[in-house]
Design an enzyme around this catalytic site. Structure first.
Site, mmCIF file in Angstrom:
data_model
loop_
_atom_site.group_PDB
_atom_site.id
_atom_site.type_symbol
_atom_site.label_atom_id
_atom_site.label_comp_id
_atom_site.label_asym_id
_atom_site.label_seq_id
_atom_site.Cartn_x
_atom_site.Cartn_y
_atom_site.Cartn_z
ATOM 1 N N HIS A 120 -17.843 -13.430 67.056
ATOM 2 C CA HIS A 120 -17.719 -14.606 66.177
ATOM 3 C C HIS A 120 -17.555 -15.895 66.981
ATOM 4 O O HIS A 120 -17.738 -16.982 66.429
ATOM 5 C CB HIS A 120 -16.580 -14.427 65.171
ATOM 6 C CG HIS A 120 -15.201 -14.622 65.722
ATOM 7 N ND1 HIS A 120 -14.360 -13.576 66.063
ATOM 8 C CD2 HIS A 120 -14.501 -15.749 65.992
ATOM 9 C CE1 HIS A 120 -13.218 -14.051 66.497
ATOM 10 N NE2 HIS A 120 -13.267 -15.377 66.469
ATOM 11 N N ASP A 150 -17.094 -6.911 66.597
ATOM 12 C CA ASP A 150 -16.805 -8.300 66.979
ATOM 13 C C ASP A 150 -16.770 -8.468 68.501
ATOM 14 O O ASP A 150 -15.892 -9.142 69.047
ATOM 15 C CB ASP A 150 -15.477 -8.758 66.373
ATOM 16 C CG ASP A 150 -15.352 -10.278 66.364
ATOM 17 O OD1 ASP A 150 -16.370 -10.969 66.549
ATOM 18 O OD2 ASP A 150 -14.231 -10.782 66.200
ATOM 19 N N SER A 228 -9.530 -16.631 70.658
ATOM 20 C CA SER A 228 -10.448 -15.544 70.326
ATOM 21 C C SER A 228 -11.297 -15.167 71.531
ATOM 22 O O SER A 228 -11.876 -16.028 72.196
ATOM 23 C CB SER A 228 -11.360 -15.955 69.172
ATOM 24 O OG SER A 228 -10.632 -16.087 67.985
#
Length: 383
Positions: A120, A150, A228
């Site tokens: 992402h 992911d 992230s």
């Protein structure tokens, strides 16, 4: 008459002069009071000397502080800052330029310049740049991605002396309460360290394409936007997870963060590097919708709605659900287990298939006519 006039005028002049002198004295005294010139000659009050206070000595850093510092020094060279780019057309010409789109974190996987991050982080971007700890920036190319977990792999063409691969740890033996560290670039701030513990294990979160990611690590180490794709580290400085999400209504850390376990990462990333994508093995079936099983009051599992020609399921003789000439449904096989693990949903089946490679032979358990049957199936290639 003249003498009398002279005699009377003199006193008046004297009184006028006296009044003028008095007025002058009043003006001078008022001016002295107003301007206070004598204050310039009054010495100022002495000020205290500007001397710093004595510094209190301290002893050695505590053992946990020393370990925090050691882990950060060892791991931070492996952590990178990722800036994603978006294509933008010049308003006054047909030129297309790339402009910054977002930021995230990644870490060096191997000495060939492969960088691991979240899918992402780079999703929808037209390019990416990677900034190393020494603030040098390198253009990155996309090697492969697996949205179901992911994960994505980039690559930079940097000299070997600038590459510092991270140490890989094991996540299957983690324990709740174990100390962990998160290193990343929250809100675009380079190389930030936060500490915490493993709060829970085997959590489930949803990936960018709505697939369930199982076995996720929950931690209270602060994870904010920009973290992230960064590493979750154990106290030995080894990778035990990839920070991927936070649970927060405001979008900032609320003490609940999630990381993809390193065992999953170590299984998926090498295949992304080798194949450019994650190739899930197949058994060659079409799954029936779950509401069919509920309507027929059938056991949990994956109902076989169709069998692909010349696939592993057809060669094994699996039977699909069919419709009889009278319109009734002829119940076929239901897959309830694979490789010794239970299968309750299609997501379960796909997750188990991802743990194997095409060509492997694994046990498969089906329910046929109310009876459980276990057979061996050779997994095929999902094309």
């Amino acid at each position: 008459m003249n003498k009398m006039r002279t005699t009377h005028t003199a006193p008046r002049r004297e009184r006028g002069a006296a009044a003028g002198k008095l007025l002058l004295i009043i003006v001078v005294l008022f001016g002295l009071w107003w301007f206070r010139p004598w204050e310039a000659f009054v010495p100022p009050a002495p000020k205290p000397e500007a001397i710093p206070r004595p510094v209190a000595a301290r002893g050695d850093l505590a053992a946990d502080e020393q370990n925090n510092i050691a882990v950060f020094k060892a791991v931070s060279p492996s952590v990178v800052h990722i800036t994603t780019l978006a294509a933008q057309r010049n308003f006054f010409s047909t030129d297309i330029t790339q402009v910054p789109r977002g930021t995230g974190t990644g870490f060096m996987w191997d000495e060939r310049g492969h960088i691991v991050t979240n899918f992402h982080v780079i999703e929808g971007a037209s390019g990416a740049q990677v900034t190393l700890q020494d603030q040098t920036t390198w253009r990155a190319t996309l090697v492969g991605a697996f949205p179901d977990r992911d994960l994505a792999v980039l690559r930079i063409d940097a000299p070997k002396e600038k590459i510092s691969p991270i140490m890989i740890g094991v996540s299957q033996d983690l324990q709740v309460g174990q100390k962990v560290y998160a290193i990343g670039n929250p809100f675009g701030l380079d190389q930030s360290l936060t500490t915490g513990i493993v709060s829970a294990l085997n959590r489930e979160i949803e990936s960018a394409n709505q697939r369930t990611i199982r076995g996720v690590i929950q931690t209270d180490a602060a994870i904010n936007p920009g973290n992230s794709g960064g590493p979750l580290i154990d106290s030995a400085g080894r990778l035990i997870g990839v920070n991927t999400a936070i649970y927060s209504p405001s979008g900032a850390s609320a003490g609940i963060g999630f990381a993809i376990p390193s065992d999953e990462v170590n299984r998926i990333v090498p295949r992304l590097i080798r194949d450019g994508k994650f190739i899930r093995p197949a058994i060659g079936i079409q799954a029936a919708p779950p509401n069919l099983q509920r309507a027929l009051k059938l056991p949990e599992g994956v109902a076989v709605a169709g069998v692909l020609p010349d696939g592993p399921a057809q060669r094994l003789g699996l039977r699909p659900f069919m419709r009889a000439p009278d319109g009734s449904i002829v119940v076929g096989d239901i897959i309830v287990g694979l490789a010794g693990k239970p299968v309750k949903t299609l997501d379960d089946l796909l997750g188990l298939l991802e743990q194997h490679q095409p060509g492997e032979t694994v046990p498969i358990t089906i329910v046929r006519g109310g009876e459980k049957i276990e057979q061996q199936i050779t997994l095929g290639l999902n094309e």
